[in-house]
Motif scaffolding. Sequence first.
Motif, mmCIF file in Angstrom:
data_model
loop_
_atom_site.group_PDB
_atom_site.id
_atom_site.type_symbol
_atom_site.label_atom_id
_atom_site.label_comp_id
_atom_site.label_asym_id
_atom_site.label_seq_id
_atom_site.Cartn_x
_atom_site.Cartn_y
_atom_site.Cartn_z
ATOM 1 N N ALA A 199 0.769 -1.254 -0.081
ATOM 2 C CA ALA A 199 -0.013 -0.088 0.073
ATOM 3 C C ALA A 199 0.879 1.354 -0.186
ATOM 4 O O ALA A 199 2.170 1.029 0.251
ATOM 5 C CB ALA A 199 -0.846 0.018 1.193
ATOM 6 N N GLY A 200 0.305 2.425 -0.278
ATOM 7 C CA GLY A 200 0.972 3.634 -0.297
ATOM 8 C C GLY A 200 1.850 3.865 -1.402
ATOM 9 O O GLY A 200 1.738 3.035 -2.495
ATOM 10 N N ARG A 201 2.288 5.000 -1.485
ATOM 11 C CA ARG A 201 3.082 5.485 -2.693
ATOM 12 C C ARG A 201 4.247 5.955 -2.347
ATOM 13 O O ARG A 201 4.666 6.444 -1.581
ATOM 14 C CB ARG A 201 2.259 6.522 -3.334
ATOM 15 C CG ARG A 201 2.612 7.020 -4.619
ATOM 16 C CD ARG A 201 1.449 7.961 -5.406
ATOM 17 N NE ARG A 201 2.056 9.346 -5.276
ATOM 18 C CZ ARG A 201 1.209 10.352 -5.256
ATOM 19 N NH1 ARG A 201 -0.286 10.017 -5.665
ATOM 20 N NH2 ARG A 201 1.216 11.487 -5.064
ATOM 21 N N GLY A 202 5.324 5.645 -3.410
ATOM 22 C CA GLY A 202 6.571 6.429 -3.381
ATOM 23 C C GLY A 202 7.249 5.647 -2.066
ATOM 24 O O GLY A 202 7.073 4.566 -1.889
ATOM 25 N N PHE B 63 -2.834 4.966 -1.865
ATOM 26 C CA PHE B 63 -1.993 5.310 -3.193
ATOM 27 C C PHE B 63 -2.439 6.758 -3.405
ATOM 28 O O PHE B 63 -1.357 7.786 -3.922
ATOM 29 C CB PHE B 63 -2.313 4.312 -4.087
ATOM 30 C CG PHE B 63 -1.292 4.708 -5.252
ATOM 31 C CD1 PHE B 63 -0.004 4.197 -5.113
ATOM 32 C CD2 PHE B 63 -1.725 5.268 -6.547
ATOM 33 C CE1 PHE B 63 0.721 4.095 -6.322
ATOM 34 C CE2 PHE B 63 -0.929 5.388 -7.544
ATOM 35 C CZ PHE B 63 0.408 4.988 -7.561
ATOM 36 N N SER B 65 -3.605 10.748 -3.796
ATOM 37 C CA SER B 65 -3.352 12.018 -2.809
ATOM 38 C C SER B 65 -4.619 12.407 -2.433
ATOM 39 O O SER B 65 -4.944 12.969 -1.211
ATOM 40 C CB SER B 65 -2.580 12.798 -3.563
ATOM 41 O OG SER B 65 -1.487 12.832 -3.741
ATOM 42 N N GLY B 328 -5.794 12.153 -7.906
ATOM 43 C CA GLY B 328 -4.525 12.525 -7.614
ATOM 44 C C GLY B 328 -3.232 11.779 -7.608
ATOM 45 O O GLY B 328 -2.718 11.282 -6.628
ATOM 46 N N ALA B 329 -2.692 11.591 -9.024
ATOM 47 C CA ALA B 329 -1.558 10.751 -8.873
ATOM 48 C C ALA B 329 -1.187 10.925 -10.354
ATOM 49 O O ALA B 329 -1.549 10.348 -11.160
ATOM 50 C CB ALA B 329 -1.799 9.308 -8.737
ATOM 51 N N TYR B 330 0.029 11.541 -10.511
ATOM 52 C CA TYR B 330 0.816 11.877 -11.859
ATOM 53 C C TYR B 330 0.931 10.605 -12.708
ATOM 54 O O TYR B 330 0.962 10.522 -13.766
ATOM 55 C CB TYR B 330 2.061 12.785 -11.598
ATOM 56 C CG TYR B 330 2.927 12.747 -12.397
ATOM 57 C CD1 TYR B 330 2.710 13.677 -13.930
ATOM 58 C CD2 TYR B 330 4.216 12.270 -12.667
ATOM 59 C CE1 TYR B 330 3.658 13.636 -14.725
ATOM 60 C CE2 TYR B 330 4.967 12.589 -13.673
ATOM 61 C CZ TYR B 330 4.752 13.356 -14.768
ATOM 62 O OH TYR B 330 5.673 13.230 -15.760
ATOM 63 N N GLU B 490 5.554 12.053 -6.757
ATOM 64 C CA GLU B 490 4.723 11.470 -7.567
ATOM 65 C C GLU B 490 5.193 9.879 -7.999
ATOM 66 O O GLU B 490 4.688 9.228 -8.493
ATOM 67 C CB GLU B 490 4.472 12.167 -8.759
ATOM 68 C CG GLU B 490 3.964 13.559 -8.613
ATOM 69 C CD GLU B 490 2.510 13.200 -8.059
ATOM 70 O OE1 GLU B 490 1.972 12.181 -8.332
ATOM 71 O OE2 GLU B 490 1.714 14.258 -7.541
#
Lengths: 275, 595
Positions: A199-202, B63, B65, B328-330, B490
């Motif tokens: 999960a989550g981003r970056g 994931f 924003s 909201g995710a490039y 991003e």
Amino acid sequence: MSADTKQNPITQNTITIDGQEIPFQAGQTIMDAALAAGVYIPHLCHRQGLTPHGSCKLCVVDIASRSVSSHNSDRRLQAKFPADADSRSASACTMPAVAGQQISNNTPALNEVRKTITQMLFIEGNHICPSCEKSGDCTLQAMAYHLGMLDGHFPQFFQRREVDASHPTIMLDRDRCILCELCVRASREVDGKNVFAIAGRGINAHLIVNSASGKLVDSDLETSDLAAHICPVGAILIKEHGYEVPIGQRTFDLHQVSEIGLEKTILTKVRQPDE
Amino acid sequence: MDSANTTGLLRSVIAEAYAESPHLLYVLYALQQQFLHISEEAVREVAAHLDLPSSQVDAVVEFYSFFHKTPRGRYDILFSNCTSCGYMAGGVDLMAMLGRRLDIVAGNTRGDGLVSMDQTSCIGMCDHGAALLVNGMPITSLDDTMIDRIAALVEAETPLEDWPAGWFQVDDNIRVSGLLLKDDLLAGICLRAMLAHGAADTLSEIIQSGLRGRGGAGFSTGMKWQFCREAQGAAHYVVCNADEGEPGTFKDRVLLHSHADSLFEGMTVCAFAVGAKQGYLYLRGEYRYLLPHLQSVLARRRELGLLGVDILGQPGFSFDIGIVVGAGAYICGEESALIESLEGKRGIPRVRPPFPVTHGYLGQPTVVNNVETFIAAAHIVLRGSAWFRVVGTEKSAGSKILSISGDCAAPGIYEYPFGVTIRQVLDDCGAKDAQAVQVGGPSGTLIDSAEFDRRLGFDDLSTGGSLMVFSQARDLLAVIVNFAHFFAHESCGFCTPCRVGTTLLKNGLDKIAGGHGTRYDLDEMQHLAALVKCRSHCGLGQTAANPILDGLQRFPQAFEQRLVHRDFEPHFDLDAALEEARQISHRDDAAAHIE
Ligand SMILES: Cc1cc2nc3c(=O)[nH]c(=O)nc-3n(C[C@H](O)[C@H](O)[C@H](O)COP(=O)(O)O)c2cc1C
Ligand code: SF4
Ligand code: SF4
Ligand code: FES
């Protein structure tokens, strides 16, 4: 390219890695062909029998351009090698083997790249090897030795990551997770469950557990699952079996990662003797 | 409300949303709207109702924003942080100003739950000065008096409908029109032309026109359609990429607003050519305010028989278009990540090959094209490939629509034949003292004034539509730092070089900009940037270091003048670390400092 290969039947079903000609079968990746031929390409997120993932990038190789397919609709690839147009970077574990490919693998430059990527994995998480039960059995640590890594090089991120000790027999310490998703795939593809996900981003990406509470204890993970054993680092550990094999006699004390990496993994359920 | 009631309400919101659209993003948006966050319980309820693993729902919530696990305010304010439409665009920090007025820190929700405030990546209002989104609605041309008034309106809990209507006005600002912008096509006119020619001829006309993708990649549109047409599959899909996340790009915003019929016409042409029955428009969450307009155009087209079953009375020609809004995710502008997002997953770029033309949405053959690409295709069907080819250059046929912003007198939309020089463009938009131009957004190319005779086109300066002008007065290092923050924020986090590398680059630049960098840090940066560029999994990582590499090459002084002249300086600032101790002990004498 097809015209090319017809004229030259020798390259029909072989690729060349560091000058060595290697046969392959249709559908194989460069990694599949290399491992089958006993050629080691460093890898962390790959395990034979599981769907290739392509995320760790330890398996980067360079492919000479003339064998690169031009079918690529992404703008950013065109700008990728403005100066150096004669080779292209690829992940061996996901790139299909194509007849005639000229591949560089075990070169000082590529191993330097791999060392830097390994350092990135070290400083991103919290890896205190001397206090880790996996020390000596850890593929990340073995990779670091293999590549001659002496330090983390970059400043540590010191991320706060959650430990999940809720399960009676299995421990999850996210400090050491390298996000390889081997456990995610093992659970889905071999165990027939779906215990883990990312999960989550970056830089905030993290491993989560598929249960109502988000805790391992409420998941259907069992000690006999491949997912409980596949972790290449010390993030998923079996409780109460610590230090059964003394330091000094562990997997990578006795073998190079390049030997272990060639072993064919037979994906059957791992049964504990007491079950 | 007791918990049984909460559960009941959750379930009814989920059921209602799901009945309207089965897409996970749609259902999650409905929950975020209603409850201002998506709770653990909501995650479980969605998972149960949509028959998905709760980990998938959870992963998606974390994931994007615009989804939150803790409550946002009843007024949720997001300032753009773009160099052109960001909160610093006018030189003063408008976000900090509003924060002081409302007594709130960026990233937080105020204790009373009235308001939350944060920054977000470029919202595509770059021709309108500083801009924000309040509950998803854009307010542009911000200045300090407006900030005062916004604070007052929020405190008075004035409904958005009663805020000054003019604030929400978004203009097209079309300054130069060419091939495509000169006129909007009459609804149905291309489809009639296409039916007269037949699918095969239509496709060969597109191929002959030399049309290449306007999203930036420049792949031949006709060939893409042909590959998709030839690919075997249970169904074929047409997807329009309206994610437009590249900072400084807003031409799709204008096209969606004023040329929606041409766009849907182009998608329908594509559907006919490849044999698709279903299409999707993937609209970036920042452009949600355009949704009612787009829906009404679709509804009108259905009434006119231009969408739906047996289009224009042609038996068996059935096609419809649904709109899915991002959150909201490039990275969801990358075509395979976009498809993942459409499928209700995190926007992680797929391993390629296989490509979307053979394995796209739900594993079926799928065409993904940019908004402008579909519009160009529609025009070509009507007017023929020769009409298109005569404009532009050999390798880059036709025109390109630019979004111009930054330090120029007339930011806005400019359509030029390919091959136009940067100098010409700068003259037209009134950029008097440009020192640098960022062509193609942060992922593109930063050029200096010696290169202003270079030309726009796939063989020289390629752009998805962003062109940002930086005058002599600009601090270019600040611009490059801004871009580095953008990419680190991003990065999807899938592959090691980009996930860790973009953060390392960001930290390294912050160190230099903060006056703590040395020559060693510059060399490190160069080395790391090259690795991130060459070894990342997708286009995001492969371009994330471009501003740094271009900057080091063309504007080394922007970095060098900030360096401290030592061999090495640690990332960790010992003296700064003592600050808290100094405050507590009320000391500031020499002995309370290091060095
Ligand atoms: C990080 C990233 C972001 C992208 N964003 C967009 C976008 O917002 N709009 C777009 O049309 N293409 C974008 N692309 C390119 C798409 O992957 C794809 O090439 C394009 O949609 C194909 O359409 P075209 O051939 O009409 O240009 C992006 C690519 C990357 C790697
Ligand atoms: S827990 Fe282990 S196997 Fe699972 S993703 Fe993390 S490092 Fe990989
Ligand atoms: S390059 Fe960046 S955005 Fe692309 S897959 Fe890797 S981490 Fe994700
Ligand atoms: S082994 Fe290929 S990317 Fe990890």
